[in-house]
Design an enzyme around this catalytic site. Structure first.
Site, short mmCIF file in Angstrom:
data_model
loop_
_atom_site.label_atom_id
_atom_site.label_comp_id
_atom_site.label_asym_id
_atom_site.label_seq_id
_atom_site.Cartn_x
_atom_site.Cartn_y
_atom_site.Cartn_z
N ASP A 281 0.87 -1.17 0.00
CA ASP A 281 0.00 0.00 0.00
C ASP A 281 0.92 1.23 0.00
OD1 ASP A 281 -2.10 1.75 0.03
OD2 ASP A 281 -3.18 0.77 1.67
N TRP A 282 0.32 2.36 -0.29
CA TRP A 282 1.09 3.60 -0.49
C TRP A 282 1.61 4.12 0.87
CZ3 TRP A 282 -0.35 1.15 -4.35
CH2 TRP A 282 -0.24 1.60 -5.65
#
Ligand code: BGC
Length: 745
Positions: A281-282
């Site tokens: 995920d970012w």
């Protein structure tokens, strides 16, 4: 359903002993481009291509920035979206242009000027359809829009179980049941990938809430997670074969999900033989060691403390701290998924999109996902009798609400309304707005009921709303709850005093209907005072039209609750939201072993608490009779039964099968569901062959699924609390053979 062969992956898992060539590329092979032979399988093609890559080229595939101006300018070749991984023109490897996703093609902060996407209804609405075809059609529609805009990766497939009814992202997910979530997420992924766009499933795993999402440490036993949240992912992966799995922000049993050997190397890659790649995920990568623990790619790298998978990874390979074979494995996994989804043969072609056809896909999803919760005295459908109807509140004159965060879609024609949200949140300013899609329930209802006199009242003052309601034959209150990524609701009460508004209207007009546009369950203190309640979720691009058709009876409602609506927060396994009120980034543990694998309706069954509305519940304008249940046991369960439409209108029904006891012990678990359409008087036979994992338990000591020998009681009916027919079958029991299960999930 696809078979276990899909898991036959030659370069399995962390095959550190795999063939490794870090040497300069072989010029002869370059010319031959053997990997471009589509007759070879994706594993072989990936193996051949990866051999040609230099170490720098491999490393280049393993990390990338956000593709929007955030801290750094996006690379000029990036289309403008969530993420970008440069291609390798020398070898014909296309760039990965990555966009969000599950509810439609997004355009964060309007980075691509003037572009939009068709907003699907929220994930919970799709789940409420109980219809895999609805999920597939949505995934395919979004995949095609993405492909036509130049994208080849969609960050879709949200498959977290909704353990926390206050969760800010519940609207992106598919409810509280592993079978429903796994099936529908898998179908959405399959739809997207049929358009030659890779889809993720996310957020792996146990990303149960937004509060402290970067620091919350979920504690849960092996068996409990495998029987719940991981089962949803396992089924989604088997059905959809997603090219990538996005790991979550939170920690699971003291290790970050993106740096979690047990989850990534152990369960995903070894136990499930997952052949694709794990992307972060970012801003979810705590350090370089994540590469050793199973993470294959660092996404949104400027959000992390360093580009761990760039120079530091190269240096670690140089020093031997990380085996070069691991870097080969990481690259090969990415290439394998690119070949499998057809990214080389079918590169995106920018072209026109038939937005009217796509809106019809969204409308069908809404029409099947809207749930009729109460309909006293058959007030609905509205009689076409030239009556005075007033719509109140919820900006129902303008459009329908949507949820916020990275999944926010804005339609090509732009929003009907953007209402800024005050305060500071986890997500930056431009994300803090309530977006209403331009699909006005008022306009749609006027179009379908021209004989009625239909007006709108804003609903800001309960007294004014009550006065308008008093003048009308029917009052329809539209109540909204905006939910967003990055924040949870503090409680389950409708915000902004809307309970008082509804109570005032109900006191003024005995024919009051409430339409809820919410991100999940809410409490309904006014339930006894209103005659009808409709849960519309966030109903998407044509939500107004879908609602109007249901209100006038052109469509019989067929949505079923994909999560329990509690009667109070006190009934929940976590009556207080874990971490609520603590400073950002506080490290706390959340004990998910309180409920274990008894998520949602299973918790209510265990505690005996009476919910406001149970899982699987929803009313229809027709009525149905269940009959002739046939059930056999032995090595597995086969069920079939008849459903008859005993009502006066054509309608869809969502028959469900639940396990009530296993080897003599009480259990509640959905083991089968379907969606069928029946004309008045028509009968159809429905058959289920439940996945053996739904009948068994995870046996930690033996590291496998196991079915206890004995009697199994199964009920079929229209909801988890309405067992129309029951049967008991005897199972031989024993270990579950997973290959068999996967070939027929
Ligand atoms: C979200 C992901 C999303 C990513 C890229 C993150 O904040 O958790 O679901 O795909 O951003 O936009």
């Amino acid at each position: 359903m696809q078979g276990a062969r899909r898991f036959a992956f030659s370069g399995l898992g962390i095959a550190l002993a795999a063939t490794l060539l870090v040497s300069a590329p072989n010029a002869g092979a370059q010319a031959a481009k053997a990997w471009m032979d589509p007759k070879l399988d994706p594993d072989e093609r990936a193996r051949l291509l990866e051999q040609q890559m230099t170490l720098d080229e491999r490393i280049g595939l393993l990390h990338g920035p956000m593709a929007m101006p955030f801290r750094t300018a996006p690379p000029p070749e990036a289309l403008g979206s969530a993420g970008y991984i440069p291609g390798i023109p020398r070898l014909g490897i296309p760039a990965l242009q990555e966009s969000d996703a599950s509810l439609g093609l997004t355009n964060p902060m309007g980075v691509r000027k003037g572009e939009g996407g068709t907003p699907m209804p929220s994930g919970l609405a799709v789940a409420a359809s109980f219809n895999p075809e609805v999920a597939y059609a949505g995934g395919r529609m979004i995949g095609h829009e993405a492909w036509s805009a130049g994208f080849n990766v969609l960050l879709g497939g949200g498959a977290n179980l909704t353990r926390e009814p206050r969760g800010g992202r519940n609207f992106e997910y598919l409810g509280e049941d592993p079978l429903l979530t796994g099936t529908l997420a898998g179908e959405a992924v399959r739809g997207t990938q049929s358009e030659h766009v890779i889809s993720t499933v996310k957020h792996f795993a146990l990303n149960g809430q937004e509060t402290l999402r970067h620091t919350l440490d979920v504690r849960i036993s092996d068996a409990a997670m495998r029987e719940s949240d991981l089962l949803a992912f396992e089924l989604a992966i088997e059905t959809g074969r997603p090219g990538a799995v996005m790991c979550a922000y939170n920690l699971v049993n003291a290790a970050y999900a993106c740096d979690n050997d047990a989850l990534l190397n152990g369960m995903l890659k070894r136990d499930w033989a997952y052949p694709g790649w794990v992307m972060s995920d970012w801003g979810a990568v705590p350090g370089l060691q994540a590469a050793v623990h199973g993470l294959d790619q660092q996404s949104g790298e400027q959000l992390d403390s360093a580009v761990h998978f760039g120079e530091p990874l190269k240096a670690a390979v140089g020093s031997g701290a990380i085996p070069a074979a691991r870097v080969s494995d990481m690259s090969r996994r990415i290439l394998r998924s690119m070949f499998a989804a057809g990214l080389f043969e079918h590169p995106p072609q920018r072209g026109p999109v038939d937005y009217a056809a796509d809106a019809a896909v969204a409308q069908r999803a809404a029409e099947e996902g809207v749930v009729l919760l109460k309909n006293e005295g058959g007030l609905l459908p509205l009689a076409k009798a030239g009556r005075k109807i007033v719509l109140i509140g919820g900006h129902a004159d303008a459009g329908v609400l949507s949820g916020g965060g990275s999944s926010q879609v804005v339609a090509p024609e732009g929003p009907a309304l953007r209402v800024p949200v005050a305060g500071e949140g986890e997500l930056p300013g431009p994300f803090r707005a309530m977006v209403y899609h331009a699909s006005s329930p008022l306009t749609a209802l006027r179009g379908l009921a021209p004989q009625d006199e239909i007006s709108f009242q804003a609903g800001d003052y309960p007294s004014a709303a009550a006065a308008a309601a008093r003048q009308a034959d029917v009052a329809i209150v539209f109540a909204t709850q905006w939910m967003t990524e990055g924040e949870d609701a503090p409680d389950l009460t409708l915000p902004n005093g809307q309970d008082q508004l509804i109570a005032a209207v109900a006191a003024a007009n005995p024919n009051t209907i409430v339409v809820l546009e919410t991100g999940g369950p809410v409490l309904m203190p006014w339930l006894g005072q209103v005659r009808a309640v409709i849960e519309a979720w966030y109903p998407g691009a044509r939500g107004g039209e879908a609602l109007a058709r249901i209100l006038v009876g052109d469509v019989s409602p067929s949505g079923r609750l994909p999560m329990t609506f509690p009667a109070s927060e006190a009934q929940l396994p976590h009556p207080a939201l874990p971490g609520a009120g603590l400073p950002a980034r506080s490290h706390i543990e959340a004990d998910y072993d309180i409920e274990g694998s008894d998520v949602g309706y299973r918790w209510f069954a265990r505690t005996g608490a009476e919910p406001l509305f149970p899982f699987g519940y929803g009313l229809s304008y027709a009525s149905f009779a269940y009959a002739d249940l046939k059930a056999t046991g032995g090595d597995g369960v086969e069920l079939s039964f008849e459903v008859k439409n005993t009502g006066a209108v054509a309608a869809r029904e969502a028959p469900q099968a639940y396990l009530l006891s296993a080897a003599g012990k009480p259990v509640t678990r959905l083991v089968g569901f379907a969606k069928i359409e029946l004309q008045p008087g028509e009968t159809k036979r429905v058959a289920f062959h439940p996945d053996p994992r739904l009948l068994g338990r995870w046996d930690t000591a033996r590291h496998g699924w196991r079915i206890e020998p004995g009697d199994y009681r199964i009920a079929v009916g229209p909801s988890s609390k309405a067992p129309a027919l029951q049967a008991t079958v005897r199972l031989r029991g024993g270990p579950v053979r997973l290959a068999a299960a996967r070939s027929n999930p």
